[in-house]
Design a protein around this motif. Structure first.
Motif, PDB file in Angstrom:
ATOM      1  N   ASN A  66       4.621   4.331   2.472  1.00  0.00           N
ATOM      2  CA  ASN A  66       4.246   3.039   1.889  1.00  0.00           C
ATOM      3  C   ASN A  66       4.597   1.930   2.858  1.00  0.00           C
ATOM      4  OD1 ASN A  66       7.097   1.995   1.061  1.00  0.00           O
ATOM      5  ND2 ASN A  66       6.980   4.029   0.107  1.00  0.00           N
ATOM      6  N   VAL A  67       3.892   0.821   2.713  1.00  0.00           N
ATOM      7  CA  VAL A  67       4.118  -0.346   3.563  1.00  0.00           C
ATOM      8  C   VAL A  67       3.933  -1.596   2.716  1.00  0.00           C
ATOM      9  CG1 VAL A  67       1.696  -0.360   4.313  1.00  0.00           C
ATOM     10  CG2 VAL A  67       3.435  -1.528   5.695  1.00  0.00           C
ATOM     11  N   THR A  68       4.763  -2.613   2.979  1.00  0.00           N
ATOM     12  CA  THR A  68       4.670  -3.886   2.269  1.00  0.00           C
ATOM     13  C   THR A  68       4.712  -5.018   3.286  1.00  0.00           C
ATOM     14  OG1 THR A  68       5.843  -2.954   0.371  1.00  0.00           O
ATOM     15  CG2 THR A  68       5.661  -5.349   0.476  1.00  0.00           C
ATOM     16  N   TYR A  69       3.744  -5.913   3.186  1.00  0.00           N
ATOM     17  CA  TYR A  69       3.741  -7.145   3.985  1.00  0.00           C
ATOM     18  C   TYR A  69       4.040  -8.313   3.054  1.00  0.00           C
ATOM     19  CZ  TYR A  69       2.145 -11.229   6.552  1.00  0.00           C
ATOM     20  OH  TYR A  69       2.086 -12.463   7.143  1.00  0.00           O
ATOM     21  N   THR A  70       5.003  -9.148   3.432  1.00  0.00           N
ATOM     22  CA  THR A  70       5.430 -10.251   2.569  1.00  0.00           C
ATOM     23  C   THR A  70       5.488 -11.537   3.364  1.00  0.00           C
ATOM     24  OG1 THR A  70       6.822  -8.683   1.360  1.00  0.00           O
ATOM     25  CG2 THR A  70       7.166 -11.010   0.914  1.00  0.00           C
ATOM     26  N   ASP A  71       4.996 -12.591   2.746  1.00  0.00           N
ATOM     27  CA  ASP A  71       5.112 -13.941   3.297  1.00  0.00           C
ATOM     28  C   ASP A  71       5.775 -14.805   2.236  1.00  0.00           C
ATOM     29  OD1 ASP A  71       4.770 -16.151   5.022  1.00  0.00           O
ATOM     30  OD2 ASP A  71       2.964 -16.741   3.938  1.00  0.00           O
ATOM     31  N   SER A  72       6.638 -15.720   2.652  1.00  0.00           N
ATOM     32  CA  SER A  72       7.315 -16.567   1.668  1.00  0.00           C
ATOM     33  C   SER A  72       7.640 -17.913   2.280  1.00  0.00           C
ATOM     34  CB  SER A  72       8.608 -15.906   1.173  1.00  0.00           C
ATOM     35  OG  SER A  72       9.596 -15.879   2.181  1.00  0.00           O
ATOM     36  N   GLU A  73       7.864 -18.876   1.409  1.00  0.00           N
ATOM     37  CA  GLU A  73       8.262 -20.216   1.844  1.00  0.00           C
ATOM     38  C   GLU A  73       9.043 -20.883   0.721  1.00  0.00           C
ATOM     39  OE1 GLU A  73       5.585 -23.121   4.103  1.00  0.00           O
ATOM     40  OE2 GLU A  73       5.712 -24.065   2.113  1.00  0.00           O
ATOM     41  N   ALA A  74      10.125 -21.534   1.083  1.00  0.00           N
ATOM     42  CA  ALA A  74      10.923 -22.304   0.136  1.00  0.00           C
ATOM     43  C   ALA A  74      11.290 -23.626   0.786  1.00  0.00           C
ATOM     44  CB  ALA A  74      12.183 -21.548  -0.262  1.00  0.00           C
ATOM     45  N   THR A  75      11.361 -24.673  -0.028  1.00  0.00           N
ATOM     46  CA  THR A  75      11.710 -26.000   0.460  1.00  0.00           C
ATOM     47  C   THR A  75      13.174 -26.275   0.171  1.00  0.00           C
ATOM     48  OG1 THR A  75       9.458 -26.759  -0.001  1.00  0.00           O
ATOM     49  CG2 THR A  75      11.137 -28.447   0.379  1.00  0.00           C
ATOM     50  N   THR A  76      13.946 -26.550   1.209  1.00  0.00           N
ATOM     51  CA  THR A  76      15.372 -26.825   1.065  1.00  0.00           C
ATOM     52  C   THR A  76      15.566 -28.247   0.542  1.00  0.00           C
ATOM     53  OG1 THR A  76      15.628 -27.670   3.308  1.00  0.00           O
ATOM     54  CG2 THR A  76      15.847 -25.290   2.986  1.00  0.00           C
ATOM     55  N   PRO A  77      16.781 -28.571   0.084  1.00  0.00           N
ATOM     56  CA  PRO A  77      17.017 -29.937  -0.408  1.00  0.00           C
ATOM     57  C   PRO A  77      16.735 -31.020   0.628  1.00  0.00           C
ATOM     58  CG  PRO A  77      18.765 -28.484  -1.150  1.00  0.00           C
ATOM     59  CD  PRO A  77      17.926 -27.693  -0.197  1.00  0.00           C
ATOM     60  N   ASP A  78      16.874 -30.703   1.929  1.00  0.00           N
ATOM     61  CA  ASP A  78      16.590 -31.718   2.949  1.00  0.00           C
ATOM     62  C   ASP A  78      15.142 -31.683   3.413  1.00  0.00           C
ATOM     63  OD1 ASP A  78      16.509 -29.414   4.416  1.00  0.00           O
ATOM     64  OD2 ASP A  78      18.140 -29.942   5.787  1.00  0.00           O
ATOM     65  N   GLY A  79      14.294 -30.886   2.732  1.00  0.00           N
ATOM     66  CA  GLY A  79      12.867 -30.897   3.025  1.00  0.00           C
ATOM     67  C   GLY A  79      12.400 -29.858   4.031  1.00  0.00           C
ATOM     68  N   ARG A  80      13.303 -29.056   4.579  1.00  0.00           N
ATOM     69  CA  ARG A  80      12.879 -28.020   5.521  1.00  0.00           C
ATOM     70  C   ARG A  80      12.104 -26.927   4.810  1.00  0.00           C
ATOM     71  NH1 ARG A  80      16.256 -24.678   8.941  1.00  0.00           N
ATOM     72  NH2 ARG A  80      17.933 -24.828   7.414  1.00  0.00           N
ATOM     73  N   LYS A  81      11.155 -26.307   5.513  1.00  0.00           N
ATOM     74  CA  LYS A  81      10.419 -25.165   5.007  1.00  0.00           C
ATOM     75  C   LYS A  81      10.987 -23.909   5.665  1.00  0.00           C
ATOM     76  CE  LYS A  81       7.367 -27.808   2.862  1.00  0.00           C
ATOM     77  NZ  LYS A  81       7.262 -27.891   1.395  1.00  0.00           N
ATOM     78  N   ALA A 130       0.854  -1.188   0.000  1.00  0.00           N
ATOM     79  CA  ALA A 130       0.000   0.000   0.000  1.00  0.00           C
ATOM     80  C   ALA A 130       0.887   1.234   0.000  1.00  0.00           C
ATOM     81  CB  ALA A 130      -0.933   0.003   1.199  1.00  0.00           C
ATOM     82  N   ALA A 131       0.412   2.299  -0.643  1.00  0.00           N
ATOM     83  CA  ALA A 131       1.184   3.539  -0.717  1.00  0.00           C
ATOM     84  C   ALA A 131       0.232   4.721  -0.732  1.00  0.00           C
ATOM     85  CB  ALA A 131       2.064   3.563  -1.965  1.00  0.00           C
ATOM     86  N   VAL A 132       0.712   5.838  -0.174  1.00  0.00           N
ATOM     87  CA  VAL A 132      -0.053   7.076  -0.192  1.00  0.00           C
ATOM     88  C   VAL A 132       0.916   8.229  -0.392  1.00  0.00           C
ATOM     89  CG1 VAL A 132       0.069   7.324   2.332  1.00  0.00           C
ATOM     90  CG2 VAL A 132      -1.733   8.504   1.043  1.00  0.00           C
ATOM     91  N   GLN A 133       0.478   9.223  -1.162  1.00  0.00           N
ATOM     92  CA  GLN A 133       1.300  10.393  -1.440  1.00  0.00           C
ATOM     93  C   GLN A 133       0.349  11.580  -1.584  1.00  0.00           C
ATOM     94  OE1 GLN A 133       4.598   9.886  -4.246  1.00  0.00           O
ATOM     95  NE2 GLN A 133       3.926  11.752  -5.264  1.00  0.00           N
ATOM     96  N   LEU A 134       0.372  12.478  -0.603  1.00  0.00           N
ATOM     97  CA  LEU A 134      -0.577  13.580  -0.581  1.00  0.00           C
ATOM     98  C   LEU A 134       0.113  14.842  -0.081  1.00  0.00           C
ATOM     99  CD1 LEU A 134      -3.592  11.748   1.110  1.00  0.00           C
ATOM    100  CD2 LEU A 134      -3.408  12.336  -1.315  1.00  0.00           C
TER     101      LEU A 134
END
Length: 930
Positions: free
Chosen positions: A805-820, A781-785
């Motif tokens: 402005n503000v950004t919320y981010t979520d992410s996930e990746a699987t490693t070769p040994d199966g960890r998230k 989200a962003a605002v400019q006034l």
């Protein structure tokens, strides 16, 4: 300019832009010049006359121009105008764009260096100059601290990928639009000169820049010439402490209630004190010829450089050097906390002595001191020739040819190491070593206290008298080395593009393009190393002491940290005397294990269409790339070395579609579907292998690693609040496959097996491999006034405005040994708040930036104490300027006012790995325009 022409409006849209900016100014105060604006030149380079952003409201005016370009773009972009870059103490491009929505930065020595777009890894963001993709000196991790913001007239961050962008663009592209002589009507000169002060270390700063441009009517068309240059220098010191963590296999005592298991201990405790000078400088030139209104030819050249000259004092306690002596009993301690260390042991990882991972005492341990100079140089030299041609009303053709050389000089003029004596049989040498109390309970202040070491007849150590400096302990030089290391990338690009306006499907523009890229990166290292009795005899012959007195100088410690002991900085002159002696007894030798030559050829083409309707437009198309890779490096097996070459090829297709809906004239809804593939870095593509038969390990590159593939969707709502406001909310999602990770696995191939070593196929192999799938998702989200836009009168408080402005981010990746895990570089929250006041020739602006914790690299409790994270980082900058006359202004900048640390930790926040502070910085100067 090439790239921005493709996304911005044409001449017919000029009136709306002029009206938008003119509405900002008070009557009679805004100068509407008959020159081409640096802010909007990239969007309307083919227009004969534009405006220049220069008036009593430069912040608001430049933001309005940037928003107009953004609104008319057919893909999702954020734009930074040149005047906005000058509004804050933004010395390089990374810092400048960090204030845009969805952009966060990673810093080095307090200076913005790398860019994460919407939480994506570094290598997913590409860099270009005027639409030509540039390979960073480091490789695919684009470094932006080597690019001064002074060279840019505009920066466009494109977040939704279109077919005309290279396929390796996943997160987005940062396009730096440089100045053109046709940005101005005639002779134009501007300059900046300033000086400053760095609080930590009382260092100085200097900055300056200049631009000269003119246009000439020749009778055979108009010629424009522009030259520019910039220079920035900062002298500073850094306060630092670092701790490396590990679990200890012999630490088998049961845990007490509430204690973490397994226990994670500090294996190395160190301080690195930097005295450094950093510089950025650039030189650029551009020559353009417009024989008529339908044709333009140009040639441009840009050279940018970043230098980092450091002197580093590094004192390190090697706490685990006698780890094999740690008692390995599984029984509870008979008298917890009151026992002396077991005979012939140091107390490391021994809870019976009362030691814990955060507090305790270790006895008779090794310390070493390392003194290093660096002469890092990173440069980009890019040269482009091109032309834009209109063929009637329906066809346009654009072509570009480019050669770029990027150099990464990683040389170390010297590195000298001093060590304490050995532990000896049954610890008899321990009395000549360090005993240290340690306390890490304050994660922002590592503390050690030094003592003499006592040993009784039974081999039990105890604490002696306190000592306040390392040089009071016995020590001697063990090595003197120097490294000459340079990586060079030569890149060639040729591209041609045609655009056809047609009534097919209604009002449609089709674009077609072909491109060839060849990039060759070669790394070479040569090492000089003098050690042992040969070095010691040569130093003694020159009368140079072998202990720390032979290198320490008279300069008192310039930092503010209190590590628990006193510091005297080493002498650069004495260190170079030692190097001269080492150079007389040793020669530089090539380090073939680190040599590689990787060539990448990409043949690509794209086709895309933009079909316009009453309600908006649709942009659709695809890009196809055929990639040929060739990597050459050494396979090293014991003393044998063999140069090997591996080749591979692949063909990738990247479709995309963008829908732009206009529910109202002042609103836009964007929906995009895009694809991309981030290819492995050049260090991964090298086919080198190093075999260690003693440890049964193999390490090296992986030329067969696959690209990381991504499919993304973006949905954004934008409201352009007249006359110059902006509000937006958007969501994004990327589905990722074949995520790349560093990993250790079984080698699995018999190509290295021999009769003597028939089982190399079962050795542990450490390399970069493709892991599982993952995703990145978020909301922005962003605002400019500005308050004055909503007032009918000319009240003084109408000068207040806000950009946030503000950004919320979520992410996930699987490693070769199966960890998230989270993707490296992904902060959950990133936000910027920038209030400002601008009126009566005065412009004052503050900028607060914050990003929460993010993963730096994967680790293990055994080796690093866990995954390694950067702690939450925030920064506050303030800038003020006053227009004395229309041609002269004065400015004051204050940076890093919070003076927060750059801190990394392992596993949990309490386990600090690295903690650095850099001090506040102040700069003042003048700007002149003619």
């Amino acid at each position: 300019m090439y790239a921005l022409n493709s996304i911005c409006g044409a001449t017919s849209r000029r009136a709306a832009l002029l009206a938008s900016i003119a509405a900002l100014a008070f009557s009679g105060t805004t100068a509407l010049a008959q020159a081409t604006s640096p802010v909007v030149a990239a969007a309307t380079a083919d227009e004969a006359d534009e405006i220049i952003v220069t008036g009593s409201r430069p912040i608001a005016e430049s933001q309005a121009a940037a928003l107009e370009i953004q609104r008319r773009s057919d893909s999702l972009v954020s734009v930074l105008a040149a005047d906005a870059i000058g509004r804050l103490p933004d010395q390089n491009i990374a810092q400048a764009i960090s204030r845009l929505p969805g952009v966060s930065v990673q810093r080095d020595q307090g200076q913005a260096r790398y860019v994460n777009l919407r939480g994506a890894p570094l290598n997913w963001t590409t860099l270009s100059f005027d639409g030509i993709f540039i390979v960073s000196p480091e490789g695919r991790d684009a470094r932006f601290d080597s690019i001064p913001s002074a060279i840019a007239s505009q920066v466009v961050v494109q977040k939704a990928v279109t077919p005309d962008l290279n396929g390796e663009t996943i997160a987005g592209n940062v396009n730096i639009v440089t100045r053109s002589p046709f940005d101005y009507k005639g002779l134009h000169m501007q300059g900046k000169l300033g000086g400053g002060y760095v609080e930590l270390g009382q260092g100085g700063a200097f900055e300056g820049s200049a631009v000269v441009s003119d246009r000439f009517e020749t009778g055979a068309g108009e010629i424009g010439v522009l030259v520019s240059g910039s220079y920035y220098q900062r002298n500073m010191v850094t306060d630092n402490f670092e701790i490396d963590w590990e679990t200890v296999s012999r630490d088998l005592r049961p845990a007490v209630p509430g204690e973490e298991t397994p226990r994670v201990w500090a294996r190395e405790i160190e301080n690195k004190f930097y005295r450094l000078t950093r510089k950025n400088y650039s030189v650029s030139g551009r020559l353009e010829w417009q024989p008529d209104s339908d044709n333009k030819l140009f040639v441009s050249s840009i050279y940018t450089a970043f230098t980092d000259d450091e002197l580093r004092d590094n004192y390190r306690i090697d706490a685990d050097d006698q780890q094999s002596r740690v008692p390995n009993s599984t029984a509870p301690c008979p008298n917890p906390g009151v026992n002396p260390p077991a005979p012939f042991t140091t107390g490391y990882a021994d809870v019976c002595t009362g030691n814990t991972p955060l507090t305790g005492t270790i006895f008779g341990v090794d310390f070493d001191a390392r003194f290093r100079a660096t002469a890092y140089r990173q440069s980009v030299f890019t040269n482009t020739i091109g032309g834009d041609h209109s063929l009637g009303d329906d066809w346009t053709i654009k072509w570009r040819g480019n050669y770029t050389r990027s150099e990464d000089d990683r040389s170390l003029p010297y590195l000298h190491t001093y060590q304490s004596p050995g532990f000896g049989t049954n610890g008899v040498g321990g009395v000549n070593r360090v005993t240290a109390d340690y306390n890490f309970t304050d994660k922002n202040n590592s503390q050690v206290a030094l003592f003499r070491t006592l040993r009784d007849a039974n081999g039990v150590f105890s604490r002696g008298n306190p000592v306040n400096q390392f040089q009071s302990f016995p020590n001697a030089i063990t090595s003197a080395t120097a490294l000459d290391a340079v990586d060079v990338t030569d890149a060639y690009t040729g591209k041609v593009e045609a655009a056809w306006n047609t009534t097919l499907f209604g009002d449609t523009t089709f674009r077609f393009g072909a491109q060839f890229d060849q990039r060759t990166k070669e790394a070479n290292e040569n090492l000089l190393s003098a050690t042992g009795t040969t070095l010691n005899a040569a130093l003694a012959a020159q009368g140079i002491p072998l202990d720390l007195l032979g290198i320490l100088g008279n300069e008192s410690f310039r930092g503010r940290i209190e590590p628990g002991y006193k510091i005297t900085h080493f002498s650069d002159a004495k260190a170079r005397d030692i190097l001269a002696v080492a150079d007389g007894v040793a020669d530089f030798a090539p380090q073939n294990a680190n040599f590689y030559n990787v060539r990448e050829q990409v043949w690509s083409g794209f086709a895309m269409g933009t079909t316009r309707f009453d309600w908006g437009n649709i942009v659709y198309g695809a890009r196809i790339e055929h990639i040929n890779n060739r990597g050459t490096a050494y396979a090293i097996i014991g003393a044998a070395q063999e140069l090997i070459t591996v080749e591979s090829s692949k063909t990738l297709v990247f479709p995309s579609a963008h829908i732009n809906w206009l529910p109202r004239d002042d609103m836009k809804v964007r929906l995009s579907f895009n694809t991309g593939a981030a290819r492995p870095d050049y260090t991964v593509s090298r086919p080198n292998l190093t075999v260690n038969d003693a440890d049964e390990t193999i390490s090296g590159g992986n030329p067969l690693a696959k690209p990381e593939r991504a499919k993304g969707v973006d949905l954004y709502w934008e409201w352009y609040v007249l006359p110059a406001g902006f509000v937006s909310v958007g969501a994004f999602y990327k589905d990722v496959s074949d995520v790349l990770f560093q990993d250790t696995t079984i080698f699995g191939l018999d190509i290295l097996n021999t009769p003597t070593f028939p089982n190399r196929s079962q050795y542990d192999f450490t390399t970069t491999v493709n892991g599982g799938d993952g995703y990145i998702a978020g909301i922005e989200a962003a605002v400019q006034l500005q308050l004055g836009s909503f007032l009918e009168n000319d009240a003084w408080y109408g000068g207040f405005g806000i950009q946030a402005n503000v950004t919320y981010t979520d992410s996930e990746a699987t490693t070769p040994d199966g960890r998230k895990i989270r993707f490296p570089g992904t902060s959950q929250w990133t936000y910027n708040i920038g209030p400002y006041y601008e009126k009566y020739g005065l412009s004052v602006r503050a900028s607060y930036q914050k990003r929460t914790t993010w993963l730096s690299e994967i680790g293990t409790p055994e080796d690093t104490g866990g995954d390694i994270y950067w702690a939450t980082d925030d920064e506050l900058d303030v800038s003020a300027r006053y227009a004395v006359t229309p041609n002269l202004e004065v400015y004051v900048d204050a940076s890093n006012l919070l003076n927060g640390p750059g801190r990394r930790f392992a596993g949990t926040s309490q386990r600090t790995i690295e903690h650095e502070t850099f001090g506040r910085r102040y700069t003042a100067g003048i700007r002149l325009t003619y």
